[in-house]
Design an enzyme around this catalytic site. Structure first.
Site, short mmCIF file in Angstrom:
data_model
loop_
_atom_site.label_atom_id
_atom_site.label_comp_id
_atom_site.label_asym_id
_atom_site.label_seq_id
_atom_site.Cartn_x
_atom_site.Cartn_y
_atom_site.Cartn_z
N HIS A 130 0.84 -1.21 0.00
CA HIS A 130 0.00 0.00 0.00
C HIS A 130 0.87 1.25 0.00
O HIS A 130 0.70 2.16 -0.83
CB HIS A 130 -0.91 -0.03 1.24
CG HIS A 130 -1.73 1.21 1.44
ND1 HIS A 130 -3.07 1.27 1.16
CD2 HIS A 130 -1.40 2.45 1.90
CE1 HIS A 130 -3.53 2.48 1.42
NE2 HIS A 130 -2.53 3.21 1.89
N GLU A 131 1.80 1.30 0.94
CA GLU A 131 2.64 2.49 1.06
C GLU A 131 3.58 2.64 -0.15
O GLU A 131 3.96 3.76 -0.49
CB GLU A 131 3.46 2.44 2.36
CG GLU A 131 2.61 2.43 3.63
CD GLU A 131 1.65 3.60 3.72
OE1 GLU A 131 1.95 4.67 3.15
OE2 GLU A 131 0.58 3.44 4.36
N HIS A 139 1.90 4.85 -2.68
CA HIS A 139 2.06 6.28 -2.36
C HIS A 139 3.48 6.75 -2.68
O HIS A 139 3.69 7.80 -3.29
CB HIS A 139 1.77 6.53 -0.88
CG HIS A 139 0.34 6.35 -0.48
ND1 HIS A 139 -0.70 6.89 -1.20
CD2 HIS A 139 -0.22 5.71 0.58
CE1 HIS A 139 -1.85 6.59 -0.60
NE2 HIS A 139 -1.58 5.86 0.47
#
Length: 434
Positions: free
Chosen positions: A24-25, A28
């Site tokens: 997920h990170e 980003h």
């Protein structure tokens, strides 16, 4: 041995959890760097740092509490109206805004003026914030397809498990025949347990839902049924009768407590592990997304039952909300089930896939501090700037998402309370898959 397998299952889920957070990170991080935003930190977990290493301008690390993660981008919020960070206010609401704004400018270095998050065009900010949840969606889809097409899932088949000897309305909730009950069409036709139905009324089928629909659609009709019995095809004839049967929804699932009058043959279908093709897998995933959206919308209504399960004598429902602890416990139970190791692995992958799907949907809620809240802020800024351009008004400038931080703290508080409630329920009254 059972304890070791339980611990192994928890460990497998824990690894899946950490990979999901890191993935997920990474969404980003990669898009932020693509658009030239400086990212001082990329962390998996919260609390004290266990391990970290700095590469380039970013510190990568793992923290002690594996319940989340973050990247820190500089300039998440714009400065105050005067172009500078405002002085600390005595107002608690104002203080929240200023604290958020100050944190957004931590580690600001010379030359970073053009590398701030808020200075990027709204569509770029939307991509950066959407990339994290999108990575969870990609991982969920990948894992679902792996299980559905590679391992297969347990479902009803066209093989006969048992034959009903008489016609009983399903709403009567009994399985014992009475003298007044008519013989079932399946028993009268000579259908036997172990027979595999290969065609019904001339239509060849190997899917249970299709066969079930054909039977339901032909009440009062005498039809030929071809079965595979010990490797040989045998043709039987049955007169389908009208009976009260369980209602099915659009996806073929039984609707509990609702009945319709339809065709009835009178046998139970055996279950088996069936690999899905791509089309069936996409349909299955679509149904699961719909179920997940419904569950997310129903969360507030489930709080009373969850409270009763945690602090009262209420039963924990099978589809009750679970937290990380509950999911880890389920992961442990999976590896203690008396099923083949391949199915244990498939179920564990399904659990991680479902977790990622939930992460995607939850993070897309348009509320701060969730990713969806920042996306909503960027979209609102784009709308009002374009509207000002059309109306030939001055550019209103960046939308100050920091002003919504009081709401973000309220949302975070509600989420923390709900998480603690789920945690207590997961410990004292857990969901059990068996």
């Amino acid at each position: 041995m059972t304890t070791l397998l339980f611990i192994l299952g928890i460990g497998v889920f824990a690894v899946g959890l950490l990979v999901s957070i890191a993935w997920h990170e990474l969404g980003h991080l990669s898009t932020a760097k693509l658009f030239g935003i400086r990212v001082p930190q990329y962390m998996v977990g919260f609390g004290p740092t266990i391990f970290s290493r700095k590469k380039g301008e970013t510190e990568y690390g793992i923290k002690a509490i594996p319940f989340g993660g973050y990247i820190r981008m500089i300039g998440m919020f714009p400065p105050g109206p005067d172009g500078r960070l405002e002085a600390r206010s005595t107002s608690p609401w104002r203080g929240m805004i200023e604290d958020a704004r100050s944190a957004a400018f931590e580690e600001l270095r010379p030359g970073d003026e053009n590398r701030l998050f808020y200075t990027r065009q709204p569509w770029k900010r939307v991509i950066v914030m959407f990339a994290g949840p999108f990575m969870n969606l990609v991982l969920a889809v990948g894992l679902f397809l792996t299980v559905l097409m590679g391992f297969g899932i347990s479902q009803q088949t066209t093989t006969v498990s048992s034959v009903s000897q008489c016609v009983i309305a399903q709403s009567e909730n009994r399985d014992t025949c009475e003298k007044s009950d008519a013989a079932s069409p399946a028993a009268a036709a000579g259908l036997k347990a172990g027979d595999k139905i290969v065609s019904f009324d001339g239509v060849r089928t190997d899917e249970w839902n299709e066969l079930s629909d054909l039977i339901r659609a032909n009440p009062g009709k005498e039809v030929p049924i071809v079965v595979d019995r010990d490797g040989e095809e045998v043709t039987l004839r049955a007169e389908i009768v009208a009976n009260q049967v369980a209602k099915k929804d659009s996806s073929g699932q039984i609707v509990e407590g609702e009945y319709v009058t339809a065709g009835f043959l009178g046998f139970s279908a055996a279950t088996g592990i069936v690999k899905q093709d791509f089309g069936s897998s996409v349909t299955w995933m679509g149904d699961r997304v719909g179920d997940a959206v419904d569950s997310l919308a129903a969360l507030p209504s489930r709080i009373p039952a969850l409270w009763d399960a945690a602090f009262g004598d209420g039963e924990r429902e099978a589809d009750s909300p679970m937290g990380v602890v509950g999911a880890a416990r389920v992961g442990g139970e999976i590896f203690t089930l008396d099923v083949p190791a391949t199915q244990q692995l498939a179920m564990a992958l399904m659990l991680v896939a479902g977790f990622n799907l939930s992460l995607f949907l939850f993070n897309m809620l348009p509320l701060l501090p969730l990713d969806g809240g920042h996306i909503a802020g960027a979209l609102w800024e784009s709308l009002r700037r374009n509207l000002a351009k059309v109306l030939r008004r001055p550019d209103p400038g960046p939308f100050d998402v920091a002003k919504l931080m009081p709401v973000a703290y309220v949302v975070a508080g509600v989420f923390i309370c709900f998480t603690l409630l789920v945690l207590v329920a997961d410990v004292v009254n857990p969901v059990r898959i068996s």
